[in-house]
Write a protein that holds these residues in place. Sequence first.
Motif, PDB file in Angstrom:
ATOM      1  N   UNK A   1      54.813  41.865  30.234  1.00 46.46           N
ATOM      2  CA  UNK A   1      54.181  42.966  30.974  1.00 46.46           C
ATOM      3  C   UNK A   1      52.663  42.873  30.872  1.00 46.46           C
ATOM      4  N   UNK A   2      52.166  42.467  29.706  1.00 47.14           N
ATOM      5  CA  UNK A   2      50.732  42.246  29.547  1.00 47.14           C
ATOM      6  C   UNK A   2      50.263  41.177  30.530  1.00 47.14           C
ATOM      7  N   UNK A   3      50.994  40.078  30.592  1.00 42.77           N
ATOM      8  CA  UNK A   3      50.661  39.014  31.535  1.00 42.77           C
ATOM      9  C   UNK A   3      50.749  39.528  32.968  1.00 42.77           C
ATOM     10  N   UNK A   4      51.801  40.293  33.252  1.00 38.27           N
ATOM     11  CA  UNK A   4      51.988  40.816  34.609  1.00 38.27           C
ATOM     12  C   UNK A   4      50.830  41.718  35.010  1.00 38.27           C
ATOM     13  N   UNK A   5      50.388  42.565  34.082  1.00 41.17           N
ATOM     14  CA  UNK A   5      49.270  43.464  34.376  1.00 41.17           C
ATOM     15  C   UNK A   5      48.026  42.668  34.739  1.00 41.17           C
ATOM     16  N   UNK A   6      47.754  41.629  33.967  1.00 42.27           N
ATOM     17  CA  UNK A   6      46.589  40.792  34.265  1.00 42.27           C
ATOM     18  C   UNK A   6      46.774  40.031  35.578  1.00 42.27           C
ATOM     19  N   UNK A   7      47.986  39.549  35.814  1.00 41.05           N
ATOM     20  CA  UNK A   7      48.245  38.801  37.043  1.00 41.05           C
ATOM     21  C   UNK A   7      48.056  39.700  38.269  1.00 41.05           C
ATOM     22  N   UNK A   8      48.497  40.945  38.180  1.00 37.86           N
ATOM     23  CA  UNK A   8      48.290  41.893  39.276  1.00 37.86           C
ATOM     24  C   UNK A   8      46.795  42.184  39.425  1.00 37.86           C
ATOM     25  N   UNK A   9      46.098  42.348  38.310  1.00 33.19           N
ATOM     26  CA  UNK A   9      44.648  42.554  38.362  1.00 33.19           C
ATOM     27  C   UNK A   9      43.926  41.388  38.999  1.00 33.19           C
ATOM     28  N   UNK A  10      44.389  40.188  38.702  1.00 28.73           N
ATOM     29  CA  UNK A  10      43.817  38.994  39.332  1.00 28.73           C
ATOM     30  C   UNK A  10      44.110  39.038  40.826  1.00 28.73           C
ATOM     31  N   UNK A  11      45.367  39.295  41.178  1.00 25.95           N
ATOM     32  CA  UNK A  11      45.793  39.309  42.584  1.00 25.95           C
ATOM     33  C   UNK A  11      45.047  40.370  43.381  1.00 25.95           C
ATOM     34  N   UNK A  12      44.795  41.517  42.800  1.00 28.36           N
ATOM     35  CA  UNK A  12      44.140  42.606  43.521  1.00 28.36           C
ATOM     36  C   UNK A  12      42.623  42.495  43.536  1.00 28.36           C
ATOM     37  N   UNK A  13      42.077  41.484  42.853  1.00 22.61           N
ATOM     38  CA  UNK A  13      40.634  41.276  42.873  1.00 22.61           C
ATOM     39  C   UNK A  13      39.874  42.057  41.814  1.00 22.61           C
ATOM     40  N   UNK A  14      40.569  42.844  40.999  1.00 20.59           N
ATOM     41  CA  UNK A  14      39.885  43.634  39.968  1.00 20.59           C
ATOM     42  C   UNK A  14      39.252  42.737  38.912  1.00 20.59           C
ATOM     43  N   UNK A  15      39.948  41.659  38.546  1.00 13.82           N
ATOM     44  CA  UNK A  15      39.412  40.754  37.521  1.00 13.82           C
ATOM     45  C   UNK A  15      38.165  40.054  38.045  1.00 13.82           C
ATOM     46  N   UNK A  16      38.205  39.615  39.287  1.00 12.08           N
ATOM     47  CA  UNK A  16      37.027  38.968  39.889  1.00 12.08           C
ATOM     48  C   UNK A  16      35.844  39.934  39.901  1.00 12.08           C
ATOM     49  N   UNK A  17      36.097  41.170  40.312  1.00  3.18           N
ATOM     50  CA  UNK A  17      35.025  42.161  40.389  1.00  3.18           C
ATOM     51  C   UNK A  17      34.441  42.463  39.015  1.00  3.18           C
ATOM     52  N   UNK A  18      35.291  42.549  38.010  1.00  5.02           N
ATOM     53  CA  UNK A  18      34.844  42.913  36.665  1.00  5.02           C
ATOM     54  C   UNK A  18      34.216  41.750  35.909  1.00  5.02           C
ATOM     55  N   UNK A  19      34.691  40.530  36.167  1.00  7.42           N
ATOM     56  CA  UNK A  19      34.260  39.391  35.349  1.00  7.42           C
ATOM     57  C   UNK A  19      33.507  38.310  36.106  1.00  7.42           C
ATOM     58  N   UNK A  20      33.679  38.267  37.405  1.00  9.44           N
ATOM     59  CA  UNK A  20      33.096  37.187  38.191  1.00  9.44           C
ATOM     60  C   UNK A  20      33.963  35.944  38.226  1.00  9.44           C
ATOM     61  N   UNK A  21      35.075  35.948  37.490  1.00 15.02           N
ATOM     62  CA  UNK A  21      35.979  34.799  37.488  1.00 15.02           C
ATOM     63  C   UNK A  21      36.784  34.769  38.790  1.00 15.02           C
ATOM     64  N   UNK A  22      36.881  33.590  39.401  1.00 14.26           N
ATOM     65  CA  UNK A  22      37.787  33.489  40.540  1.00 14.26           C
ATOM     66  C   UNK A  22      39.220  33.479  40.017  1.00 14.26           C
TER      67      UNK A  22
END
Length: 194
Positions: A155-176
């Motif tokens: 579930x931890x992985x899933x949460x991050x994967x959804x965050x990556x998919x939705x663009x939240x991780x990119x917005x917060x970190x700059x990581x593609x």
Amino acid sequence: MQPSSATTFGTARRTQLFDELLALFLSEGFAHLTLDDIAARLRCSKSTLYTLADSKDGLVVAATVHFFRGATAAVESQVAAVDGARERITTYLAAVGRALDAASAQFMADLGAFGPAREVYETNTAIAAQRVQELIADGVAAGDFRDVHAAFAGELAATMMVGIQQGRVRAATGLDDAAAYRELAAILTGGINA
């Protein structure tokens, strides 16, 4: 019964068109392209495009499905080639990241803005998260990982994967997306080592 050479050619041409369509979308996105633009770029007629899908929206969804189907096959073949739970998870997430390397920022933006294609991405993200959970459970059972709650780690992985998919991780970190998957692999496997 063997398919006729006309059927084989038709199937080969159809696959080639999907590959070319996907390459175009991955490199440039799709929101700005009309059917006329796509036909001209693929050097085919609009009627040929209509053999692939009944509309531009249908082409986008079909190309997105084609992308994820090919990516899934490539990822799973890479996972099958390695041994050990840590290596399998690292390989899985890194391969997902590499598959997404082919997608331009414009493609990802267009994907996020177009509901039917976004649903394909969301579905594939959910499947990938389930796969990570399975790999973690296998690692716990084999003693490669400490006795973590596999469903929680998944579930931890899933949460991050959804965050990556939705663009939240990119917005917060700059990581593609690709780089984010590699970071997730490093953190996840480091945190659950036996």
